[in-house]
Design an enzyme around this catalytic site. Structure first.
Site, PDB file in Angstrom:
ATOM      1  N   ILE A 187       0.867  -1.173   0.000  1.00  0.00           N
ATOM      2  CA  ILE A 187       0.000   0.000   0.000  1.00  0.00           C
ATOM      3  C   ILE A 187       0.905   1.225   0.000  1.00  0.00           C
ATOM      4  O   ILE A 187       1.822   1.324   0.826  1.00  0.00           O
ATOM      5  CB  ILE A 187      -0.926  -0.012   1.233  1.00  0.00           C
ATOM      6  CG1 ILE A 187      -1.819  -1.246   1.172  1.00  0.00           C
ATOM      7  CG2 ILE A 187      -1.751   1.259   1.312  1.00  0.00           C
ATOM      8  CD1 ILE A 187      -2.568  -1.522   2.449  1.00  0.00           C
ATOM      9  N   ASN A 207       0.799   4.203   1.003  1.00  0.00           N
ATOM     10  CA  ASN A 207       0.975   5.057   2.179  1.00  0.00           C
ATOM     11  C   ASN A 207       1.528   4.296   3.385  1.00  0.00           C
ATOM     12  O   ASN A 207       1.631   4.843   4.468  1.00  0.00           O
ATOM     13  CB  ASN A 207      -0.323   5.785   2.534  1.00  0.00           C
ATOM     14  CG  ASN A 207      -1.433   4.847   2.954  1.00  0.00           C
ATOM     15  OD1 ASN A 207      -1.328   3.647   2.768  1.00  0.00           O
ATOM     16  ND2 ASN A 207      -2.494   5.398   3.509  1.00  0.00           N
ATOM     17  N   CYS A 208       1.922   3.049   3.194  1.00  0.00           N
ATOM     18  CA  CYS A 208       2.541   2.241   4.254  1.00  0.00           C
ATOM     19  C   CYS A 208       4.018   2.646   4.384  1.00  0.00           C
ATOM     20  O   CYS A 208       4.755   2.661   3.395  1.00  0.00           O
ATOM     21  CB  CYS A 208       2.421   0.759   3.902  1.00  0.00           C
ATOM     22  SG  CYS A 208       3.344  -0.342   4.984  1.00  0.00           S
ATOM     23  N   ASP A 209       4.442   2.976   5.596  1.00  0.00           N
ATOM     24  CA  ASP A 209       5.827   3.399   5.825  1.00  0.00           C
ATOM     25  C   ASP A 209       6.833   2.343   5.381  1.00  0.00           C
ATOM     26  O   ASP A 209       7.862   2.671   4.793  1.00  0.00           O
ATOM     27  CB  ASP A 209       6.054   3.723   7.302  1.00  0.00           C
ATOM     28  CG  ASP A 209       5.343   4.987   7.744  1.00  0.00           C
ATOM     29  OD1 ASP A 209       5.000   5.824   6.871  1.00  0.00           O
ATOM     30  OD2 ASP A 209       5.118   5.148   8.961  1.00  0.00           O
ATOM     31  N   ARG A 260       7.081   2.321   1.573  1.00  0.00           N
ATOM     32  CA  ARG A 260       7.852   3.487   1.106  1.00  0.00           C
ATOM     33  C   ARG A 260       9.347   3.276   1.354  1.00  0.00           C
ATOM     34  O   ARG A 260      10.179   3.597   0.500  1.00  0.00           O
ATOM     35  CB  ARG A 260       7.361   4.759   1.789  1.00  0.00           C
ATOM     36  CG  ARG A 260       6.027   5.240   1.243  1.00  0.00           C
ATOM     37  CD  ARG A 260       5.741   6.670   1.657  1.00  0.00           C
ATOM     38  NE  ARG A 260       5.674   6.820   3.099  1.00  0.00           N
ATOM     39  CZ  ARG A 260       4.571   7.111   3.776  1.00  0.00           C
ATOM     40  NH1 ARG A 260       3.451   7.292   3.145  1.00  0.00           N
ATOM     41  NH2 ARG A 260       4.607   7.229   5.077  1.00  0.00           N
TER      42      ARG A 260
END
Length: 117
Positions: free
Chosen positions: A7, A9-11, A14
Protein backbone atom coordinates in the site's frame (compact mmCIF):
# COMPACT_ATOMS: atom_id res chain seq x y z
CA UNK A 1 12.08 -5.74 -12.74
CA UNK A 2 11.05 -6.25 -9.13
CA UNK A 3 7.38 -5.81 -8.23
CA UNK A 4 6.68 -4.52 -4.75
CA UNK A 5 3.19 -5.36 -3.51
CA UNK A 6 1.74 -3.28 -0.73
CA UNK A 7 0.00 0.00 0.00
CA UNK A 8 1.58 3.25 -1.12
CA UNK A 9 0.98 5.06 2.18
CA UNK A 10 2.54 2.24 4.25
CA UNK A 11 5.83 3.40 5.83
CA UNK A 12 7.48 0.02 5.30
CA UNK A 13 6.49 -0.04 1.63
CA UNK A 14 7.85 3.49 1.11
CA UNK A 15 11.09 2.47 2.85
CA UNK A 16 11.29 -0.60 0.58
CA UNK A 17 10.81 1.48 -2.58
CA UNK A 18 13.57 3.87 -1.46
CA UNK A 19 15.92 0.96 -0.73
CA UNK A 20 15.47 -0.58 -4.18
CA UNK A 21 15.86 2.83 -5.84
CA UNK A 22 19.09 3.44 -3.87
CA UNK A 23 20.44 0.06 -5.05
CA UNK A 24 19.61 0.91 -8.66
CA UNK A 25 17.16 -2.00 -8.96
CA UNK A 26 14.31 -1.33 -11.37
CA UNK A 27 11.03 -1.71 -9.50
CA UNK A 28 7.36 -0.92 -9.59
CA UNK A 29 4.70 -0.68 -6.92
CA UNK A 30 1.53 -2.73 -7.11
CA UNK A 31 -0.82 -1.02 -4.68
CA UNK A 32 -3.36 -3.43 -3.20
CA UNK A 33 -5.93 -0.65 -2.79
CA UNK A 34 -5.52 1.05 -6.17
CA UNK A 35 -4.62 -1.96 -8.33
CA UNK A 36 -6.38 -4.76 -6.43
CA UNK A 37 -5.05 -8.28 -6.08
CA UNK A 38 -6.55 -11.54 -7.25
CA UNK A 39 -7.04 -14.63 -5.14
CA UNK A 40 -5.06 -16.83 -7.57
CA UNK A 41 -1.92 -14.74 -7.01
CA UNK A 42 -2.40 -14.85 -3.25
CA UNK A 43 -2.98 -18.61 -3.33
CA UNK A 44 0.41 -18.98 -5.03
CA UNK A 45 2.01 -16.87 -2.29
CA UNK A 46 0.36 -18.99 0.40
CA UNK A 47 1.69 -22.15 -1.28
CA UNK A 48 5.18 -20.64 -1.54
CA UNK A 49 5.68 -18.91 1.82
CA UNK A 50 2.77 -20.13 3.97
CA UNK A 51 0.17 -18.28 5.96
CA UNK A 52 2.40 -17.86 9.01
CA UNK A 53 4.68 -15.64 6.93
CA UNK A 54 2.11 -13.95 4.68
CA UNK A 55 -0.65 -13.07 7.16
CA UNK A 56 -0.20 -10.06 9.43
CA UNK A 57 -1.96 -11.11 12.64
CA UNK A 58 -0.80 -8.03 14.55
CA UNK A 59 -2.80 -5.41 12.65
CA UNK A 60 -6.32 -4.10 13.14
CA UNK A 61 -7.45 -5.54 9.80
CA UNK A 62 -6.83 -9.06 11.07
CA UNK A 63 -8.43 -8.36 14.44
CA UNK A 64 -11.56 -7.09 12.67
CA UNK A 65 -12.05 -10.35 10.76
CA UNK A 66 -14.70 -12.77 11.95
CA UNK A 67 -13.61 -15.84 13.90
CA UNK A 68 -14.78 -17.97 10.94
CA UNK A 69 -12.52 -16.02 8.54
CA UNK A 70 -9.58 -16.32 10.92
CA UNK A 71 -10.12 -20.09 11.11
CA UNK A 72 -10.23 -20.29 7.31
CA UNK A 73 -6.96 -18.35 7.08
CA UNK A 74 -5.34 -20.92 9.37
CA UNK A 75 -6.28 -23.69 6.90
CA UNK A 76 -4.83 -21.91 3.88
CA UNK A 77 -5.80 -22.78 0.31
CA UNK A 78 -8.22 -21.14 -2.09
CA UNK A 79 -10.72 -20.01 0.54
CA UNK A 80 -8.01 -18.28 2.56
CA UNK A 81 -6.78 -16.60 -0.62
CA UNK A 82 -10.31 -15.30 -1.27
CA UNK A 83 -10.44 -13.77 2.22
CA UNK A 84 -7.05 -12.11 1.72
CA UNK A 85 -8.06 -10.81 -1.72
CA UNK A 86 -11.13 -9.20 -0.12
CA UNK A 87 -9.03 -7.88 2.80
CA UNK A 88 -5.55 -7.19 1.33
CA UNK A 89 -4.47 -5.10 4.32
CA UNK A 90 -4.23 -8.40 6.24
CA UNK A 91 -1.28 -9.34 4.00
CA UNK A 92 2.10 -8.60 5.58
CA UNK A 93 3.90 -5.87 3.65
CA UNK A 94 5.76 -5.65 1.45
CA UNK A 95 5.60 -8.73 -0.73
CA UNK A 96 8.55 -8.36 -3.10
CA UNK A 97 8.28 -10.39 -6.29
CA UNK A 98 11.60 -11.20 -7.94
CA UNK A 99 9.95 -13.28 -10.66
CA UNK A 100 11.10 -16.73 -9.60
CA UNK A 101 10.64 -16.16 -5.86
CA UNK A 102 8.96 -13.87 -3.36
CA UNK A 103 10.09 -12.22 -0.14
CA UNK A 104 7.69 -11.04 2.56
CA UNK A 105 8.36 -8.19 5.02
CA UNK A 106 11.30 -5.77 5.07
CA UNK A 107 14.54 -7.75 4.63
CA UNK A 108 17.50 -5.98 3.01
CA UNK A 109 19.81 -8.99 3.43
CA UNK A 110 17.41 -11.34 1.61
CA UNK A 111 16.76 -8.77 -1.14
CA UNK A 112 20.49 -8.32 -1.66
CA UNK A 113 20.82 -12.07 -2.22
CA UNK A 114 17.77 -12.35 -4.46
CA UNK A 115 18.69 -9.30 -6.57
CA UNK A 116 22.28 -10.51 -6.91
CA UNK A 117 23.77 -7.34 -5.45
Amino acid sequence: MVTIYGIKNCDTVRKTLKWFDAQGVENKLHDFRADGIDAKTIEGWLDEVGGAVLINKRGPSYRNLSDADKATLEQGGAQAAEILAANPTVIKRPVVDFGATRSVAYDEKRWTELAGL
